[in-house]
Design an enzyme around this catalytic site. Structure first.
Site, short mmCIF file in Angstrom:
data_model
loop_
_atom_site.label_atom_id
_atom_site.label_comp_id
_atom_site.label_asym_id
_atom_site.label_seq_id
_atom_site.Cartn_x
_atom_site.Cartn_y
_atom_site.Cartn_z
N TYR A 140 -42.53 29.22 -24.56
CA TYR A 140 -43.69 30.07 -24.81
C TYR A 140 -43.21 31.44 -25.23
O TYR A 140 -42.36 32.03 -24.56
CB TYR A 140 -44.56 30.17 -23.55
CG TYR A 140 -45.78 31.05 -23.73
CD1 TYR A 140 -46.87 30.61 -24.46
CD2 TYR A 140 -45.83 32.34 -23.18
CE1 TYR A 140 -47.98 31.42 -24.64
CE2 TYR A 140 -46.94 33.15 -23.36
CZ TYR A 140 -48.02 32.68 -24.08
OH TYR A 140 -49.12 33.49 -24.27
N ASP A 234 -35.42 34.99 -26.40
CA ASP A 234 -36.62 35.56 -25.80
C ASP A 234 -36.37 35.68 -24.31
O ASP A 234 -36.51 34.72 -23.55
CB ASP A 234 -37.83 34.66 -26.10
CG ASP A 234 -39.11 35.22 -25.50
OD1 ASP A 234 -39.04 36.28 -24.84
OD2 ASP A 234 -40.18 34.60 -25.69
N LYS A 262 -41.27 41.44 -19.23
CA LYS A 262 -41.82 41.38 -17.87
C LYS A 262 -41.08 42.25 -16.84
O LYS A 262 -41.64 43.22 -16.36
CB LYS A 262 -41.93 39.92 -17.43
CG LYS A 262 -43.05 39.23 -18.23
CD LYS A 262 -43.24 37.78 -17.90
CE LYS A 262 -44.47 37.21 -18.58
NZ LYS A 262 -44.21 36.15 -19.54
C1 LIG Z 1 -44.91 35.99 -20.96
C2 LIG Z 1 -44.04 35.63 -22.07
C3 LIG Z 1 -44.24 36.12 -23.37
C4 LIG Z 1 -45.48 36.87 -23.75
O1 LIG Z 1 -45.55 38.11 -23.11
P1 LIG Z 1 -46.98 38.83 -23.03
O2 LIG Z 1 -46.66 40.17 -22.44
O3 LIG Z 1 -47.84 37.98 -22.17
O4 LIG Z 1 -47.49 38.94 -24.43
C5 LIG Z 1 -43.28 35.86 -24.32
N1 LIG Z 1 -42.18 35.15 -24.03
C6 LIG Z 1 -41.96 34.65 -22.80
C7 LIG Z 1 -40.70 33.88 -22.54
C8 LIG Z 1 -42.89 34.84 -21.79
O5 LIG Z 1 -42.70 34.30 -20.60
#
Ligand SMILES: *Cc1c(COP(=O)(O)O)cnc(C)c1O
Length: 426
Positions: A140, A234, A262
């Site tokens: 994701y 990512d 995050k």
């Molecule tokens: C949460 C997440 C995103 C998206 O981040 P948002 O701040 O919700 O837009 C992208 N990549 C990974 C791996 C994530 O867990």
């Protein structure tokens, strides 16, 4: 007068689609409405207390309202919240990020993880002048068109493969390959001569938790390098959570572009894209890859991130080894409980993250995660909640420990899991 969660939910539904501002927050019969938080806990509008293991989907590595961060932000609040002209704080934060991530020469700050991956992909396309992006099934990367294809998290939870309103013209330029299958990646790159970039979660934390098998990431690095395809890590979840330098430090792999969000600020709105100088310098206005945001680098979020990284760097091994030890102890005990109850299960864990799946087959990719028993998971989730433990309400999310969890919190949580697993068995 105290309103019940159910009343808050029926009020919310009238003015907010489905009553929530992000899909996974909705669960049956209705979510609890949060009133406040501190350390390891959240309290709801009915004054019920939960030990929090959702932890802002991993953002709150240091726990809710961490003292150092609240102090830094409070200080900044007295000076200003938005200037839209550069601040030295942004330079300080960028230096801290670069100091922690040797693969990053330059970094651009933005607001959300999705914004960061969108920019990373645009940079890869701008750099290579090619079109197609390869992603891995179940990873994701946010809620925009080019990555919302066979994605994990809420879209897997709802069984959405490509979103309504998303353009086929965009998603057809996203090729999907199997996680933990480097051969699939190599074949796909060879078959398509217009691959602009490969994006991957180095630890897959959006299909439950799925670990990269031995040599998988180094193979991905080797294949992308040999074919001159930029590799995007990512690290929106893993950055600062797995180690001071993310998963790339842990596995000893240097991607070309990295996204962070995050745990970068322990609970404020900020993200970052960083990478090699020759790629990053393509960003506007110096280069022709456009990226812009009013709130990018705002001093509140930046102060939080500076304070968060400084705290993490100071604690270093004490923090990460403690969390890993707690996680290991917890998941071993959980495994014993489930085994004693003769429940078919798998537990995947790494650093301060874990997930339990109800299946007798190892969970190593999208397919094996989707085939685990989601009904059992839902039952377990509801029983945990009843017993004062809040985990993310989907088997496609992850349980996150924070520095605020005490051994006592974890023991109580284990008791709650025992009750919840018994209910799953029945
Ligand atoms: C949460 C997440 C995103 C998206 O981040 P948002 O701040 O919700 O837009 C992208 N990549 C990974 C791996 C994530 O867990």
């Amino acid at each position: 007068m105290m309103l019940k969660n159910s009343k808050h939910f029926s009020d919310a539904k009238k003015v907010i689609p489905s009553g929530v501002n992000s899909p996974v927050r909705l669960f049956d019969p209705y979510p609890f409405f949060a009133k406040k938080s501190n350390g390891a806990y959240i309290w709801d509008e009915e004054d019920r207390k939960y030990v929090d293991f959702c932890n802002g989907y991993g953002a709150l590595l240091l726990g809710h309202r961490r003292k150092e961060i609240i102090q830094a932000v409070s200080k900044q609040l007295t000076k200003g919240t938005l200037f839209c002209t550069p601040t030295s704080l942004e330079t300080e934060l960028s230096k801290l990020i670069i100091g922690n991530f040797p693969s990053i020469d330059k970094v651009r700050l933005m607001n959300t993880g999705g914004e960061a991956t969108m920019t990373a992909i645009r940079l890869a396309r701008g750099f290579t002048k090619k079109k197609k992006i390869i992603k891995f099934e179940g990873c994701y990367h946010g809620a925009h068109d080019s990555v919302l294809v066979k994605a994990g998290s809420g879209s897997a939870h709802q069984g959405i493969s490509v979103s309504d309103g998303g353009l086929d013209e965009v998603s057809k330029n996203t090729l999907v390959v199997q996680y933990n299958n480097a051969e699939d990646l190599e074949k796909t790159i060879k078959k398509n001569n217009d691959v602009a970039g490969v994006i991957i979660e180095p630890i897959l934390a959006n299909m439950g938790l799925i670990l990269p098998e031995k040599n998988f990431l180094s193979d991905v690095r080797k294949i992308t390098k040999e074919n001159n395809v930029p590799l995007i890590f990512d690290e929106v979840v893993t950055g600062f959570r797995v180690s001071t330098g993310g998963a790339q430090k842990h596995f000893g792999i240097k991607p070309d572009i990295t996204t962070l969000a995050k745990a970068l600020s322990n609970g404020f709105t900020i993200s970052a894209v960083g990478g090699k100088k020759e790629i990053m310098d393509l960003l506007s206005p110096g280069g022709k890859v456009y990226q812009a945001s009013t709130f990018a680098g705002n001093p509140i979020a930046v102060s939080a991130a500076i304070s968060s990284i400084k705290t993490i760097n100071k604690l270093k091994n004490k923090l990460y080894s403690k969390l890993e030890k707690y996680n290991l102890r917890f998941t071993r005990a959980l495994d014993d409980i489930a085994t004693d109850l003769k429940i078919s299960h798998q537990i995947n864990s790494a650093a301060s993250m874990f997930q339990i799946f109800f299946t007798n087959k190892p969970v190593v990719d999208y397919e094996s995660s989707v085939n685990a028993d989601a009904k059992k998971f839902k039952k377990m989730f509801n029983m945990l909640l009843k017993n004062g433990v809040f985990i993310a309400p989907s088997q496609f999310e992850v349980v996150f420990l924070s520095d605020a969890h005490s051994q006592n919190d974890l023991n109580k949580t284990l008791d709650a899991y025992q009750i919840a697993l018994k209910s799953v068995k029945n």
